[in-house]
Design an enzyme around this catalytic site. Structure first.
Site, short mmCIF file in Angstrom:
data_model
loop_
_atom_site.label_atom_id
_atom_site.label_comp_id
_atom_site.label_asym_id
_atom_site.label_seq_id
_atom_site.Cartn_x
_atom_site.Cartn_y
_atom_site.Cartn_z
N PRO A 123 62.01 42.11 52.33
CA PRO A 123 61.96 40.87 52.18
C PRO A 123 61.70 39.89 53.27
O PRO A 123 61.41 38.94 53.23
CB PRO A 123 63.38 40.73 51.69
CG PRO A 123 63.80 42.20 51.23
CD PRO A 123 63.14 43.10 51.89
N GLU A 151 47.73 37.31 51.99
CA GLU A 151 46.79 35.94 51.61
C GLU A 151 47.26 35.21 50.54
O GLU A 151 47.03 34.01 50.38
CB GLU A 151 45.35 36.46 51.47
CG GLU A 151 44.86 36.85 52.83
CD GLU A 151 43.54 37.89 52.84
OE1 GLU A 151 42.46 37.23 52.95
OE2 GLU A 151 43.54 38.92 52.43
#
Lengths: 328, 770
Positions: free
Chosen positions: B665, B737
């Site tokens: 995370p 991306e």
């Protein structure tokens, strides 16, 4: 970068002597000049570093403030007298550049900084009358979003990039210079020249003269002032339009006003025409906008910057409305 | 990009359609998904300390004896020939070692262009490098100077005199449209896709929008400048490069310079930001050639201006999106077509319609991209090429339609969720975009949005909220290979030529390898950034992580087989087959009977082994062709627009992502947020100023090209569904991306909600809102 000799004199006399060398340039914090040297736009054979000269900030008996030319921008912005008496100046400085640049840049250097015109900055490929007199201007017909809408000439449409100088223009500051012929004082509003047919001659400072300091007159009590800068990102961008203004009302009428613009002219632009129209007016948005608009009746915008006429009027109107006490 | 390719891909998809699911990767979801320990933990970056204390050595920092420094001379015309080239003054300048021009450059063929048929081809340009007097774009390298110091090199380069005979250059987007090329394919997809009759459906639709959106050219601005340090040794070439493609760079340099593959060794342990820009460009070729001639080690660092001049960026685009809907908002037509720039010598098709092919169900569709030939530095991949700008057009149009219908834009999207891939009909193994929207909307407080634009204000500021969908495909590259060594002391090392551009490659791969090996992360190390290691694919297409996960998975499988062989008949695990054991707590253990286990230490000791090494390649990524594997996001934005100045200030940004398993995370949030910040630049501030009069980029500096400053970036929140994709290794799909996608539309939609003004032209600068 071309090779150069470096000096760091500690007195005005020593500085003036070094300035007798041909090809010298004075160096303040270097935040502009060194960039220009790297790009081959400035090619001094001798750098005379004047940061050891006076950078003192002193109040005079008459209430005016004298700022030594070598004072760093960040020192001026943080100075208690500046913060207390000239908040417009502090705000203008803090609106400029980045903290790192302000820590280096000097007051004298700020007055002498060169335009950010993309074509002036591109010595390798672009024509520029400021860099090479008579060569032509590629900014006309090119990217000119950041360029001037007033005070331009067919030879040059570049804008002056300073924030600090816009506040100084509104504050009726005086530039003190010295040279072999003695000292003289030049009003800041007359210090920078309009381009006309010689855009390479940017200021009234002679090549053998040096700025020793800037004097700001005693603040006008009762006037409220501020600086507002409009730009393409929230920080670290030159002004599209900036406004320095101070305002005082008597009986709901404008009794005192100072108004200067940045980002729209080849020099810090003191809006004398608008000031005259504003005096005696009520500070209503409508009246203010009409008076400010008089400054731009002969504006000559380019392909990319026509919006600046409207933007300048709207921004100044909002600033003056705010200073006049009612909500924008 | 050929028709033949279309036929091959279509045939492959058809054949794979006949293959039973159980024969394809992911037929049984990765067993590790249910029992991870380190994966999913907030581990700090294993290389973080080295980076922040300055001990990490980047390509421009490697110390070397007798090093000399390079400076480049870039062309100042877009098209023509060098008429006069005078290097006399440069040669005579202090410290100069070599002046390299087309006259003394070794004769070299250009590298093979990037393409889907040859994954080791990495050329961004098929133009010759310093081979002749031709100039094909402004910024092309025309000379290089080597000197004892960087300052001396820079000075001498400024003394190289070049006069050009100019030729007419193609520089105008609008004019080039008349000669636009229509490629047969865009990456592995067929370019022109149609279903039904979209035009007729549009004309008959109860509700329709049809608009043109434009996006500007953008340049790469990674903090680390492109840099390479080259050292020719006796019969070997050492290249320290800042690259996203370590293995392929070594192979390409070897091919260009006539060396054997193993004679070239590329190091790139740290890269200061890649984003698609740290590929193979002319400067690496120039540095290697210069070093060869000078017989000295050479360092070449592009200047910031040099990056703009000789490294391409994102193509500008003009996109038409038209959507027709029935009375309930169900799409009857979806059209996404348009133009981008891709010179014949470039390789990157800016695939802006690909995202639109997967997001919505529509009865009639048309997708088509056309390429313009301009004389410009070859464009290249830049974070989510295609999807970053394609989602701006598509998701703006969705918002326009929702507004026209008086429907909540999230509800409009929900009504058009496809059940299968809208074109290929492939199933989605995992798709929870609707959940991402629901979760994000709740967290963001979407219900506080005023449906009517211009309804909320605070003083001179108008306040608005917008949202948009982002998407990016799953990619797993074939050929990813790792070497895995397990030692008797219970430590393990994974090695691959992989790339670390700041995203945490080693960190997350250690987390994965530790869990798969049954070790703690402290016991596992990961070596990367060296072409002598087994080859990793390039870091691109958000595919490196999943590709390496697949390779590590294969390696651990082999390791288990080897361990069982070594175990012999005296081990508690004797007789167990590979699929009957797992690695857990430093041991090989039976799955059915956990009491049958042996520690690695005792197993290796008994076999008389200090360590055990296997090398393995991930299985073929056939899942990509059989399943519609995509990631999604729901981006939410709240902003203010000044009524006085038109200035836009973003107050809040939230990204709700659906990207499969999140390995870490901490590093994932950083990736998402970085992408979203880049999205703010795309939306509001960034634009390459390309002067069409002469084909020159005019704002090649960080002062004049406006990336977002700290003050432009608000508090950003990210969240994710975290639902594993059953078809990918560990259920992960790649996250590099997707962060940028959808952001520009979310901002534009919020600007509309604040002001009632629809801006279809990026960036949304204040003059467009006055």
């Amino acid at each position: 970068m071309m090779p150069f000799v470096y000096d760091r004199p500690t007195s005005i006399g020593e500085t003036l002597a070094l300035m007798e060398h041909r090809g010298h340039q004075l160096l303040g914090g270097g935040t502009n000049l060194v960039d220009l040297m790297r790009k081959g736009i400035a090619q001094p054979s001798r750098l005379v570093d004047v940061t050891a000269l006076s950078g003192r900030i002193d109040a005079a008996a008459d209430g005016s403030l004298m700022i030594g030319a070598a004072a760093r921008n960040s020192e001026v912005a943080a100075h208690p007298l500046v913060r207390a008496n000239y908040p417009m100046l502090a705000r203008a400085i803090l609106a400029g550049a980045s903290a790192q640049i302000r820590n280096m840049a000097t007051v004298g250097g700020n007055l002498m900084q060169r335009t950010r015109c993309l074509y002036f900055q591109d010595a390798a490929a672009a024509r520029c009358n400021k860099r090479v007199p008579g060569s032509g201007c590629d900014a006309i017909g090119g990217f000119n979003r950041y360029h001037a809408i007033v005070g331009t000439s067919p030879a040059c449409i570049a804008a002056h990039p300073s924030d600090m100088c816009v506040a100084l223009a509104a504050l009726d500051a005086t530039v003190h210079v010295t040279g072999p012929g003695g000292t003289r004082a030049i009003a800041l509003t007359g210090f920078h020249r309009l381009p006309e047919d010689r855009p390479d001659r940017e200021t009234e400072l002679a090549s053998d003269e040096i700025i020793v300091g800037v004097e700001v007159p005693a603040p006008s009590r009762g006037a409220r002032s501020t600086y507002r800068k409009v730009r393409d990102r929230a920080s670290y961008a030159f002004a599209l339009v900036s406004v320095a203004a101070s305002l005082e009302l008597h009986d709901d009428r404008i009794a005192h006003v100072r108004l200067a613009f940045g980002g729209i002219a080849p020099k810090p632009w003191r809006a004398l025409r608008a000031e005259a129209a504003l005096l005696g007016e009520r500070a209503t948005p409508h009246a203010l906008a009409a008076a400010v608009a008089t400054e731009f009746v002969d504006a000559a915008p380019q392909r990319d910057n026509a919006f600046k006429v409207d933007l300048a009027i709207r921004t100044a109107t909002a600033v003056l409305t705010q200073l006049g006490g009612s909500a924008p | 990009m050929s028709r033949l390719q279309n036929v091959m891909i279509a045939s492959l998809r058809t054949v794979l359609g006949w293959v039973p699911d159980r024969w394809l990767p992911g037929s049984r979801p990765d067993a590790l998904i249910g029992r991870v320990a380190a994966v999913g933990r907030h581990d700090v970056r294993v290389d973080g300390r080295a980076k922040v204390t300055g001990t990490a050595r980047f390509a421009a920092e490697v110390a070397m004896d007798r090093l000399c420094y390079a400076a480049l001379v870039h062309s100042t015309v877009a098209r023509g020939r060098i008429a006069r080239l005078d290097t006399t003054a440069a040669q005579a300048a202090p410290g100069v070692v070599l002046v390299l021009t087309h006259r003394n450059m070794p004769r070299l063929a250009p590298p093979d262009l990037i393409g889907v048929s040859n994954l080791s081809a990495i050329g961004n340009s098929s133009l010759p490098v310093l081979q002749d007097a031709d100039v094909r774009y402004d910024g092309q390298i025309v000379a290089a100077v080597l000197a004892e110091t960087q300052l001396q090199a820079d000075h001498a380069a400024s003394l190289v005199r070049v006069d050009y005979a100019r030729a007419d250059a193609r520089t105008r987007f609008e004019q080039a449209k008349a000669d636009a090329r229509t490629p047969a394919s865009i990456l592995i997809e067929k370019n022109h896709e149609t279903k039904g009759d979209a035009d007729r459906a549009l004309a008959q639709a109860a509700h329709a929008v049809d608009a043109v959106y434009t996006t500007p050219a953008l340049n790469h601005n990674a903090i680390e400048l492109h840099a390479v340090t080259v050292d020719w040794q006796d019969d070997a070439l050492i290249v320290h490069d800042a690259t996203q493609m370590v293995a392929a760079t070594a192979a390409t340099i070897a091919r260009l310079f006539g060396l054997k593959k193993e004679q070239v060794r590329v190091f790139s342990p740290f890269v200061g930001g890649g984003f698609g820009g740290k590929g193979f460009w002319d400067h690496q070729i120039v540095a290697v050639a210069a070093s060869k001639i000078a017989r000295r080690p050479v360092r070449l660092v592009l200047t910031r201006e040099g990056v703009y001049r000789s490294v391409g960026g994102r193509s500008p685009s003009e996109q038409r999106v038209a959507i027709g809907a029935d009375a309930d908002g169900r799409f009857t037509a979806l059209v996404h077509t348009g133009y981008s720039v891709m010179p014949a010598y470039a390789a990157c098709p800016e695939q802006f319609t690909l995202g639109s092919r997967v997001l919505y169900r529509a009865a009639n569709v048309e997708f088509l991209q056309r390429h313009l030939d301009l004389d410009v530095v070859p464009n290249t991949f830049m974070r989510a090429p295609g999807e970053a700008i394609g989602t701006f057009a598509l998701e703006s149009a969705i918002d326009e339609l929702a507004q026209a219908m008086g429907l909540d834009p999230i509800e409009l999207r929900r009504r058009n969720e496809p059940e299968r891939h809208p074109i290929h009909g492939h199933p989605f193994p995992q798709r929870a975009l609707t959940k991402a929207y629901a979760d994000g909307a709740q967290r963001f407080g979407w219900t506080r949005r005023a449906a009517e634009p211009g309804a909320r204000r605070d003083g001179e500021w108008r306040i608005g909220m917008g949202c948009a969908t982002g998407t990016y495909p799953y990619t797993r590259m074939p050929g990813a290979t790792v070497r895995l060594t397990l030692r008797r002391d219970g430590t393990a090392t994974v090695a691959s030529s992989a790339q670390e551009m700041g995203m945490g490659t080693a960190t997350v791969q250690i987390q994965h390898a530790a869990d798969r090996l049954g070790l703690t992360t402290e016991a596992v190390s990961f070596e990367l950034g060296d072409s002598m290691l087994p080859p990793a694919p390039f870091a691109g297409g958000s595919g490196q992580t999943a590709s390496l996960l697949g390779a590590v998975t294969a390696a651990v499988k082999e390791l288990i087989a080897e361990l069982l062989k070594l175990a012999g008949n005296d081990s508690p695990v004797a007789g167990l087959r590979a699929d009957e054991v797992q690695l857990i707590d430093g041991s090989v253990a039976g799955i059915a009977d956990a009491s049958r286990r042996e520690r690695f230490q005792s197993l290796l000791a008994r076999a008389g082994r200090d360590d055990l090494t296997v090398t393995a390649t991930g299985n073929l990524p056939l899942e990509m062709l059989r399943f519609a594997m995509h990631s999604y996001s729901a981006i939410f934005c709240e902003l203010r627009v000044s009524d006085v100045t038109g200035e836009v200030r973003v107050d809040r940004l939230l990204g709700s992502f659906d990207c499969g398993t999140i390995l870490n995370p901490r590093t994932a949030a950083s990736q998402f947020k970085g992408g979203m910040i880049m999205g703010l630049g795309l939306a509001l501030t960034e634009e390459t100023l390309f002067d069409a009069r002469n084909g020159r980029i005019m704002n090649a500096t960080l002062a004049d090209y406006h990336v977002p400053s700290h003050l432009d970036v608000p508090e950003i929140e990210v969240m994710w569904t975290g639902i594993p994709d059953p078809r990918s290794p560990l259920g992960a799909r790649g996250i590099g991306e997707i962060g940028i996608t959808g952001v520009a539309a979310a901002v534009a939609n919020a600007v509309f909600n604040a002001t009632g003004r629809r801006v279809r032209e990026l960036p949304i600068t204040l003059d467009k809102l006055l």
